[in-house]
Design an enzyme around this catalytic site. Structure first.
Site, PDB file in Angstrom:
ATOM      1  N   SER B  45      -8.324  22.167 -54.055  1.00  9.49           N
ATOM      2  CA  SER B  45      -8.268  21.450 -52.789  1.00  9.49           C
ATOM      3  C   SER B  45      -7.214  22.141 -51.941  1.00  9.49           C
ATOM      4  O   SER B  45      -6.066  22.286 -52.384  1.00  9.49           O
ATOM      5  CB  SER B  45      -7.894  19.993 -53.043  1.00  9.49           C
ATOM      6  N   GLU B  46      -7.586  22.591 -50.722  1.00  9.26           N
ATOM      7  CA  GLU B  46      -6.670  23.477 -50.005  1.00  9.26           C
ATOM      8  C   GLU B  46      -5.411  22.784 -49.494  1.00  9.26           C
ATOM      9  O   GLU B  46      -4.496  23.448 -49.041  1.00  9.26           O
ATOM     10  CB  GLU B  46      -7.384  24.230 -48.877  1.00  9.26           C
ATOM     11  N   ASN B  47      -5.350  21.449 -49.599  1.00  8.28           N
ATOM     12  CA  ASN B  47      -4.098  20.792 -49.260  1.00  8.28           C
ATOM     13  C   ASN B  47      -3.098  20.817 -50.427  1.00  8.28           C
ATOM     14  O   ASN B  47      -2.034  20.209 -50.332  1.00  8.28           O
ATOM     15  CB  ASN B  47      -4.352  19.347 -48.797  1.00  8.28           C
TER      16      ASN B  47
END
Lengths: 232, 220
Positions: B45-47
């Site tokens: 998840s890019e966060n």
């Protein structure tokens, strides 16, 4: 050591003036400095340039400062959850600079790390690359992006100590560590301010050298944007 | 024709043991439901998370744990958390094996458009430009035609693009296609009950067929 601990959010945001550039941590509503945003509302500084991945929602996060028209410009990667934002943007009352999320993160990191510019592949061939220097390395094209810095950075952590050392929780870390380093003055609000020596040095995420003011937030609402769960 | 669940099911077959995978919002998110338990796959998840688990039970909801779509999630055993700069370092550094994302248009040379419709509210590109500029392998999940019945597989994108020459494979409700290195779509598989002619007629860009007898895709 100079005392970094301030009494509350109002004390922490002292000195933020109209027209300044401010970084605010968070991804969506996760890891945003809730208490400092409330203090900025009270302080009333206007014409702010806010660097933050998102712009909050209508009645929470940076959406609150949009409503009071304290923000002149947003520098973000995604601003899709806010009707007030859309209204002001279409009316020409608000400027927005949209930046690929990885480029935004790296520009902030570069600002704190003393790297004035770097080459990235993100946005090559798109309108993001317009007017930017392009260079080829090993057959692939990259564009030149510059650092971002702020007059004040406001970050939110889970735990912190009087030296400004910080630990984040879950995905609430996101942009906070890079922003902590990229502010001339960095304000950290924490859920729990612990005595110096209590945080294990092996597990500190942000070294206190980047933090000038720290306080324990009065209250955290921690609103959830998309409440998703399974039945069993 | 496939529904969105079957598109997700077909794409899941592209994921191999040991892969690190980034899933975009929409159909790509559904892919997670069809990854076989026999293989070990880590979702990014890019966060700031490697190791997205299933949605949590209501009693375990944690506002400090969300995915890039801002949904509450859980972590797998052995997950790891990091900041956004680190997250995109692993994306740009080509450490993520596969990116699966949706699109509004794909051109025959692999350009993708999925972030902006001129005249409509611009919400921003989020992490899409970083992902498409750097992923080792990109699979697009989308409908073959838009709601007006117009092909989304074009000679050239008409919308502002997100990245150039980056899409390698496309799974639609009608077909599986690859983008050839020299340009043009190549039809690899057709959806059950869909004819080759129907796919060719629904594709505006240049299209060739991989063989005289294009197989039906397997979905089991």
């Amino acid at each position: 050591m100079a005392n970094k601990v301030v009494k509350d959010a109002d004390k922490a945001v002292e000195g933020i003036k109209s027209g300044m550039t401010i970084m605010l941590g968070g991804f969506g509503l996760c890891g945003i400095p809730e208490n400092s945003i409330q203090a900025l509302l009270k302080l009333g500084a206007k014409d702010l340039t806010c660097i933050s991945n998102n712009a909050g929602v209508d009645d929470f996060g940076l959406g609150l400062l949009l409503k009071t028209r304290q923000i002149k410009k947003m520098i973000s990667s995604y601003v899709g959850e806010n009707a007030e934002f859309e209204r002001q943007l279409l009316a020409g009352d608000l400027e927005v600079d949209l930046i690929p999320q990885g480029t935004l993160a790296e520009r902030i990191r570069a600002g704190g790390a003393g790297i004035p510019a770097f080459f990235t592949p993100a946005g090559y061939g798109t309108e993001v690359a317009e007017g930017k220097e392009i260079r080829e390395y090993n057959g692939k094209n990259y564009l030149l992006e510059s650092w971002l810095k702020a007059d004040f950075s406001i970050v939110k952590a889970w735990k912190g100590d009087a030296n400004g050392n910080l630990i984040y929780k879950g995905t609430a870390r996101n942009f906070n560590p890079m922003m902590a380093a990229a502010g001339k003055i960095t304000i950290a609000e924490v859920e729990e301010l612990v005595p110096v020596g209590e945080l294990d040095p092996n597990f500190i995420h942000t070294p206190g050298v980047y933090v000038q003011r720290i306080f324990q937030g009065d209250r955290y609402e921690k609103r959830i944007e998309q409440r998703t769960f399974r039945e069993n | 024709m496939l529904d969105k669940y079957s598109i997700a099911r077909r794409i899941a077959k592209e994921i191999k043991d040991g892969f690190y995978v980034n899933l975009g919002i929409g159909i790509p998110t559904l892919v997670a439901n069809y990854i076989p338990e026999s293989i070990d796959v880590t979702l990014q998840s890019e966060n700031g998370l490697l190791g997205i688990g299933p949605f949590p039970l209501e009693k375990d909801l944690d506002p400090d744990l969300i995915n890039a779509g801002k949904q509450t999630i859980s972590m797998t055993k052995g997950a790891v958390l990091f900041d956004s700069a680190e997250s995109f370092a692993m994306i740009r550094g080509e450490h993520i094996n596969l990116t699966i994302l949706g699109a509004m248009e794909v051109s025959e040379n692999g350009d993708i458009a999925n972030w902006k419709i001129p005249g409509k509210m611009v919400k921003g590109m989020g992490g899409a430009m970083d992902l498409v500029s750097s992923a080792k392998e990109i699979i697009v999940a989308m409908q073959h035609c838009n709601k007006a019945g117009k092909s989304k597989l074009l000679k050239e994108c008409t919308l502002p693009i997100t990245g150039v020459r980056c899409v390698k494979k496309i799974v639609t409700d009608l077909a599986v296609l690859e983008v050839l290195p020299e340009g043009g779509f190549c039809l690899l598989e057709r959806a059950p009950g869909v004819s080759v002619d129907q796919i060719i007629n629904s594709t505006e860009g240049k299209i060739t067929v991989s063989s005289n007898n294009v197989p039906e895709m397997g979905l089991d």
